[in-house]
Write an enzyme that holds these catalytic residues in place. Structure first.
Site, PDB file in Angstrom:
ATOM      1  N   ASP A   1     -81.830 -15.697 -67.525  1.00  0.00           N
ATOM      2  CA  ASP A   1     -82.946 -16.643 -67.553  1.00  0.00           C
ATOM      3  C   ASP A   1     -84.168 -15.918 -68.108  1.00  0.00           C
ATOM      4  O   ASP A   1     -84.616 -14.927 -67.520  1.00  0.00           O
ATOM      5  CB  ASP A   1     -83.244 -17.182 -66.148  1.00  0.00           C
ATOM      6  CG  ASP A   1     -84.233 -18.342 -66.175  1.00  0.00           C
ATOM      7  OD1 ASP A   1     -85.309 -18.198 -66.793  1.00  0.00           O
ATOM      8  OD2 ASP A   1     -83.953 -19.391 -65.582  1.00  0.00           O
TER       9      ASP A   1
ATOM     10  N   HIS B   1     -69.301 -36.956 -64.734  1.00  0.00           N
ATOM     11  CA  HIS B   1     -70.693 -36.848 -64.279  1.00  0.00           C
ATOM     12  C   HIS B   1     -70.824 -37.235 -62.798  1.00  0.00           C
ATOM     13  O   HIS B   1     -71.657 -38.063 -62.427  1.00  0.00           O
ATOM     14  CB  HIS B   1     -71.604 -37.729 -65.137  1.00  0.00           C
ATOM     15  CG  HIS B   1     -73.011 -37.220 -65.231  1.00  0.00           C
ATOM     16  ND1 HIS B   1     -73.703 -37.137 -66.417  1.00  0.00           N
ATOM     17  CD2 HIS B   1     -73.866 -36.772 -64.276  1.00  0.00           C
ATOM     18  CE1 HIS B   1     -74.923 -36.667 -66.185  1.00  0.00           C
ATOM     19  NE2 HIS B   1     -75.042 -36.440 -64.890  1.00  0.00           N
TER      20      HIS B   1
ATOM     21  N   ARG C   1     -76.193 -30.150 -68.551  1.00  0.00           N
ATOM     22  CA  ARG C   1     -76.315 -31.167 -69.585  1.00  0.00           C
ATOM     23  C   ARG C   1     -75.295 -30.864 -70.673  1.00  0.00           C
ATOM     24  O   ARG C   1     -75.101 -29.704 -71.065  1.00  0.00           O
ATOM     25  CB  ARG C   1     -77.731 -31.185 -70.181  1.00  0.00           C
ATOM     26  CG  ARG C   1     -78.798 -31.694 -69.219  1.00  0.00           C
ATOM     27  CD  ARG C   1     -78.666 -33.195 -68.970  1.00  0.00           C
ATOM     28  NE  ARG C   1     -79.734 -33.721 -68.124  1.00  0.00           N
ATOM     29  CZ  ARG C   1     -79.638 -33.912 -66.820  1.00  0.00           C
ATOM     30  NH1 ARG C   1     -78.501 -33.572 -66.195  1.00  0.00           N
ATOM     31  NH2 ARG C   1     -80.636 -34.418 -66.137  1.00  0.00           N
TER      32      ARG C   1
ATOM     33  N   ASP D   1     -68.343 -31.321 -66.048  1.00  0.00           N
ATOM     34  CA  ASP D   1     -68.765 -32.581 -65.439  1.00  0.00           C
ATOM     35  C   ASP D   1     -69.670 -33.351 -66.384  1.00  0.00           C
ATOM     36  O   ASP D   1     -69.919 -34.530 -66.177  1.00  0.00           O
ATOM     37  CB  ASP D   1     -69.488 -32.320 -64.115  1.00  0.00           C
ATOM     38  CG  ASP D   1     -69.803 -33.607 -63.364  1.00  0.00           C
ATOM     39  OD1 ASP D   1     -68.857 -34.377 -63.106  1.00  0.00           O
ATOM     40  OD2 ASP D   1     -70.984 -33.834 -63.052  1.00  0.00           O
TER      41      ASP D   1
ATOM     42  N   GLU E   1     -71.431 -38.201 -74.160  1.00  0.00           N
ATOM     43  CA  GLU E   1     -71.021 -38.599 -72.821  1.00  0.00           C
ATOM     44  C   GLU E   1     -70.989 -40.121 -72.732  1.00  0.00           C
ATOM     45  O   GLU E   1     -72.042 -40.740 -72.904  1.00  0.00           O
ATOM     46  CB  GLU E   1     -71.993 -38.025 -71.793  1.00  0.00           C
ATOM     47  CG  GLU E   1     -71.505 -38.090 -70.365  1.00  0.00           C
ATOM     48  CD  GLU E   1     -72.435 -37.350 -69.413  1.00  0.00           C
ATOM     49  OE1 GLU E   1     -71.946 -36.500 -68.653  1.00  0.00           O
ATOM     50  OE2 GLU E   1     -73.648 -37.629 -69.447  1.00  0.00           O
TER      51      GLU E   1
END
Length: 335
Positions: free
Chosen positions: A185, A293, A246, A269, A274
């Site tokens: 990060d 999702h 995402r 997921d 999508e």
């Protein structure tokens, strides 16, 4: 209680009883004057426009339309938007910040089931469950007591990409296991990473060295396709990619190529697009585990977000600091 401030629901009406079942709705209505029969799925409805004229608090959820300048002009007394779900990016516009509205989100509460899903995916991936299942399905038998080589969660190297609310919660959950946890990060330094319970690395180092990589970064122009063909090629053979963040963080064709070769596995997921096209190879690959999702709040978990929103309304009315206030400068770094 005539002094209760006026509130209005803005979301898909079918979700209202999921967010606010009777007990939760009752508590909310003791705090504010709100009509559960008026739910703004659009802002050009005559009943909604009439309600907007006096509303002080907008309680939003999935499907809330954008709060643009025209909506705000119709709501001169509006002072707060309390979102009973995750991201506010789709409905809180620049006009809201210009107006100085207080904005709150239940994203931290929605992080709970996403982190739980991710933890399960990491542990299953480390145990080799997906591949073992396929072998068992094919062989229809096994030798009791035989050791499956190459699997296990003792000192497995796990990489977390993004110290978001969910990323931090996942790291916290992983503290309870004998795993080596690494974090990528750009907004976190090594001291902060150590305090979380992870070793700070660059994204490239995480991809090169970790057996399991889990994505928890926000979607923005800088992170789109942050894992493309070149980045996926860095991952070691047999590594597992988990994405509950995402879909557009990953270049889907590049991942499809790696998974089709059998070199990498994935637990997804979210995808881009999508949903996936019906003919996508990802549906049929034995080394890809797809869910639609569902990592975020579903079923009885939705009520938890409604309860959080009511808590925020109570804090707002009492003049206390909100637990989950969202500030404009944070938008680019949150989901």
């Amino acid at each position: 209680m005539a002094d209760r401030p006026a509130a209005l629901f803005a979301m898909r009406s079918r979700h209202l009883p999921e967010f606010f079942p009777p007990e939760v709705m009752g508590r909310l209505r003791r705090l504010v004057s709100v009509d559960p029969d008026i739910v703004a799925e659009r802002f050009d409805n005559s009943r909604v426009l009439e309600a907007l004229a006096s509303v002080e608090i907008l309680i939003t959820g999935w499907g809330c339309p954008p709060l643009d300048q025209a909506v705000l002009a119709a709501a001169p007394r509006l002072r707060a938007v309390v979102h009973a779900a995750g991201t506010v990016k789709s409905h809180v516009t620049a006009a809201c910040w210009d107006r100085g509205l207080v904005v709150s989100s239940a994203a931290a509460v929605n992080a709970v089931p996403v982190a739980e899903y991710t933890l399960a995916a990491i542990l299953f991936a480390g145990k080799g469950v997906f591949a073992v299942r396929e072998r068992y399905r094919g062989d229809r038998g096994f030798v009791l007591g035989s050791i499956v080589p190459g699997v296990g969660n003792f000192r497995r190297r796990v990489g977390i990409v993004g110290a978001s609310r969910i990323g931090r919660r996942v790291i916290g959950l992983l503290r309870h296991f004998d795993l080596d946890v690494h974090l990528a990060d750009p907004y976190v330094d090594s001291t902060d990473a150590a305090a979380l319970g992870a070793h700070l690395m660059s994204l490239e180092e995480v991809l090169r060295t970790c057996d399991i990589v889990s994505l928890h970064a926000p979607s923005n122009p800088q992170t789109r396709h942050m894992l493309g063909a070149a980045q996926l090629a860095l991952m070691p053979d047999g590594a597992v990619l988990i994405n509950t963040a995402r879909g557009d963080l990953v270049d889907t064709p590049a991942l499809t190529a790696e998974a089709s070769s059998g070199r990498l596995s994935a637990v997804l997921d979210v995808t881009d697009p999508e949903p996936l096209p019906a003919g996508s190879p990802l549906f049929d690959l034995p080394n890809v585990f797809l869910t639609p999702h569902v990592a975020g709040s579903h079923g009885n978990e939705v009520e938890r977000m409604g309860r959080s929103a009511v808590d925020e309304v109570e804090r707002l009315l009492a003049g206390r600091t909100l637990a989950y206030q969202v500030h404009q400068h944070e938008i680019v770094r949150i989901a």
